[in-house]
Design a protein around this motif. Structure first.
Motif, PDB file in Angstrom:
ATOM      1  N   LEU A 122       0.823  -1.207   0.000  1.00 24.70           N
ATOM      2  CA  LEU A 122       0.000   0.000   0.000  1.00 24.70           C
ATOM      3  C   LEU A 122       0.854   1.252   0.000  1.00 24.70           C
ATOM      4  O   LEU A 122       0.519   2.257  -0.651  1.00 24.70           O
ATOM      5  CB  LEU A 122      -0.922   0.001   1.222  1.00 24.70           C
ATOM      6  N   LEU A 123       2.001   1.198   0.697  1.00 32.68           N
ATOM      7  CA  LEU A 123       2.860   2.384   0.818  1.00 32.68           C
ATOM      8  C   LEU A 123       3.435   2.803  -0.525  1.00 32.68           C
ATOM      9  O   LEU A 123       3.446   3.995  -0.862  1.00 32.68           O
ATOM     10  CB  LEU A 123       3.992   2.092   1.798  1.00 32.68           C
ATOM     11  N   TYR A 124       3.939   1.858  -1.301  1.00 29.32           N
ATOM     12  CA  TYR A 124       4.609   2.210  -2.558  1.00 29.32           C
ATOM     13  C   TYR A 124       3.694   2.959  -3.527  1.00 29.32           C
ATOM     14  O   TYR A 124       4.078   4.004  -4.056  1.00 29.32           O
ATOM     15  CB  TYR A 124       5.207   0.959  -3.207  1.00 29.32           C
ATOM     16  N   PRO A 125       2.482   2.473  -3.786  1.00 30.33           N
ATOM     17  CA  PRO A 125       1.606   3.257  -4.668  1.00 30.33           C
ATOM     18  C   PRO A 125       1.197   4.596  -4.059  1.00 30.33           C
ATOM     19  O   PRO A 125       0.989   5.573  -4.796  1.00 30.33           O
ATOM     20  CB  PRO A 125       0.388   2.347  -4.880  1.00 30.33           C
ATOM     21  N   MET A 126       1.108   4.674  -2.721  1.00 29.80           N
ATOM     22  CA  MET A 126       0.772   5.945  -2.090  1.00 29.80           C
ATOM     23  C   MET A 126       1.866   6.983  -2.316  1.00 29.80           C
ATOM     24  O   MET A 126       1.591   8.147  -2.627  1.00 29.80           O
ATOM     25  CB  MET A 126       0.550   5.736  -0.590  1.00 29.80           C
ATOM     26  N   VAL A 127       3.128   6.568  -2.181  1.00 28.83           N
ATOM     27  CA  VAL A 127       4.242   7.483  -2.414  1.00 28.83           C
ATOM     28  C   VAL A 127       4.309   7.875  -3.885  1.00 28.83           C
ATOM     29  O   VAL A 127       4.563   9.037  -4.221  1.00 28.83           O
ATOM     30  CB  VAL A 127       5.568   6.849  -1.959  1.00 28.83           C
ATOM     31  N   PHE A 128       4.072   6.913  -4.772  1.00 32.14           N
ATOM     32  CA  PHE A 128       4.058   7.207  -6.212  1.00 32.14           C
ATOM     33  C   PHE A 128       3.002   8.268  -6.528  1.00 32.14           C
ATOM     34  O   PHE A 128       3.268   9.244  -7.241  1.00 32.14           O
ATOM     35  CB  PHE A 128       3.783   5.921  -6.992  1.00 32.14           C
TER      36      PHE A 128
END
Length: 419
Positions: free
Chosen positions: A327-333
């Motif tokens: 979930l974190l990676y797409p949020m940062v993207f």
């Protein structure tokens, strides 16, 4: 051949030349940050961390002054001449950095290079806006992808050059392409027809407009050709709002680029995770730039910029919550998509919403005041980290900054259709 009528090329080639200039601009803007670990490390460091802080800060001061002064000079001297000189100036002074013998010399060369670096971006946006055939949003955001391409090129060249040739080779690599680009721009880059028309050079303007398939419009405020116009009706309210928004926008960009890995380490994600998140943030920025301009051209640049700032604020607040990697990676993207391209939409709105006579001056002032935010952002992030509250409070503070940018932009008035 007349300097205002170089060999005829398409508007896309004008955009390409400006994009390459922004690539070089982006390379030179981040090269010092890439070199600081080398310059301050080892058994006999070339300079101390405090000296590196001085050099990086004085570089930003030079860029601030460059954005303010070259933007004004552009509206007096012409887009083409200002663009060529900006590229040549920062290339020559970046070359000088390769021969610096101490941190004072390096700081002086970086300060002077900042005048060209700070002036390149507003001039490039002014040029591509006027040759965009009504697609100012797409043109402005597309040319700004060059900044992030330049940043990626810096990292890649650092991996190749630093182990073999040392840090001085990085400055050489950043300087040499500019000496190739400047003559090409001198030969192929036309003068802005809108600038010529605003200066009363109607025949030249009509000739270039015909070559490039542009539609000329009479300058509605030809008499406003100085910075004082931005402090008078009807532009004063917009000027103040745009400056506040630019300050907030660049504060976020520079704070996140500087402190995101540290903030994520504080959240327990680890250093490797923090670096990957920084990469994702900038990858998102490129995608965001490609999408933002098209959205701006469809719904209007002001509504698009407001949407981008608001979404960025929500996503920044959400990053305060610890979450699993999927979930974190797409949020940062997505955060990179919205936060890093929001400020470019402000530039596009500024360009489209000012008449040709003061367009580059307005862009220069927006970028110049924004550079103050660029200086403030890393200082703010560093203060929060040193206080031990970088996570989660740093993200709450950054979310408020994004919200303030949206509120300021909401107070602007739209003078031109599409803005």
């Amino acid at each position: 051949m007349s300097p205002t009528s170089p060999q005829s090329i398409s508007p896309r080639t004008v955009a390409l030349l400006c994009w390459i200039a922004v690539v070089l601009d982006g390379f030179d803007l981040v090269v010092l940050g890439a070199l600081i670990p080398t310059l301050t490390g080892g058994d006999t460091p070339w300079m101390t961390p405090a000296e590196a802080t001085f050099v990086s800060t004085i570089s930003l001061v030079g860029m601030t002054l460059g954005a303010l002064s070259i933007g004004i000079a552009t509206d007096w001297l012409g887009r083409r001449k200002a663009m060529v000189w900006a590229v040549f100036a920062f290339s020559a002074l970046t070359l000088a950095c390769a021969f610096a013998t101490n941190y004072i010399q390096l700081g002086l060369f970086r300060f002077l290079a900042g005048f060209g670096l700070g002036g390149c971006l507003p001039t490039a946006i002014a040029m591509v806006t006027e040759f965009s055939r009504g697609k100012a949003g797409k043109a402005s955001t597309s040319v700004m992808t060059g900044y992030h391409v330049g940043a990626v090129a810096t990292a890649l060249l650092g991996l190749v050059l630093l182990p073999w040739l040392g840090w001085r080779a990085m400055f050489l690599a950043g300087a040499i392409p500019g000496f190739v680009l400047a003559p090409l721009m001198l030969k192929y880059l036309p003068e802005s027809p809108s600038f010529l028309l605003a200066k009363g050079r109607k025949a030249e303007a009509e000739a270039i407009a015909a070559q490039y398939g542009l539609t000329l419009t009479a300058p509605a405020a030809a008499e406003h050709t100085s910075i004082s116009a931005l402090f008078r009706h009807p532009f004063l309210r917009n000027s103040l709002a745009i400056w506040v928004t630019s300050f907030m926008g660049l504060l976020l960009v520079y704070a996140l680029n500087t402190w995101l890995p540290k903030l994520m380490v504080a959240a327990g994600y680890g250093l490797t995770g923090g670096l990957w998140l920084l990469l994702l943030l900038n990858a998102g920025a490129i995608c965001g730039l490609l999408v933002a301009g098209r959205v701006g051209d469809r719904i209007g640049l002001k509504p698009a910029a407001l949407l981008w700032f608001l979404c960025g604020a929500v996503l920044l607040a959400a990053l305060s919550v610890r979450m699993p990697a999927p979930l974190l990676y797409p949020m940062v993207f997505l955060t990179g998509c919205f936060v890093f391209s929001a400020q470019v939409l402000v530039y596009a709105f500024t360009a489209a919403n000012h008449p040709p006579g003061i367009r580059a001056t307005a862009l220069g002032m927006s970028a110049g005041v924004g550079r103050l935010g660029a200086i403030t952002g890393p200082l703010l992030g560093g203060t929060l980290v040193s206080m031990g509250i970088g996570h989660p409070w740093g993200f709450y503070v950054f979310a408020v900054v994004g919200l303030l940018g949206a509120v300021a932009l909401a107070t602007t008035r739209v003078f031109h259709q599409g803005a």
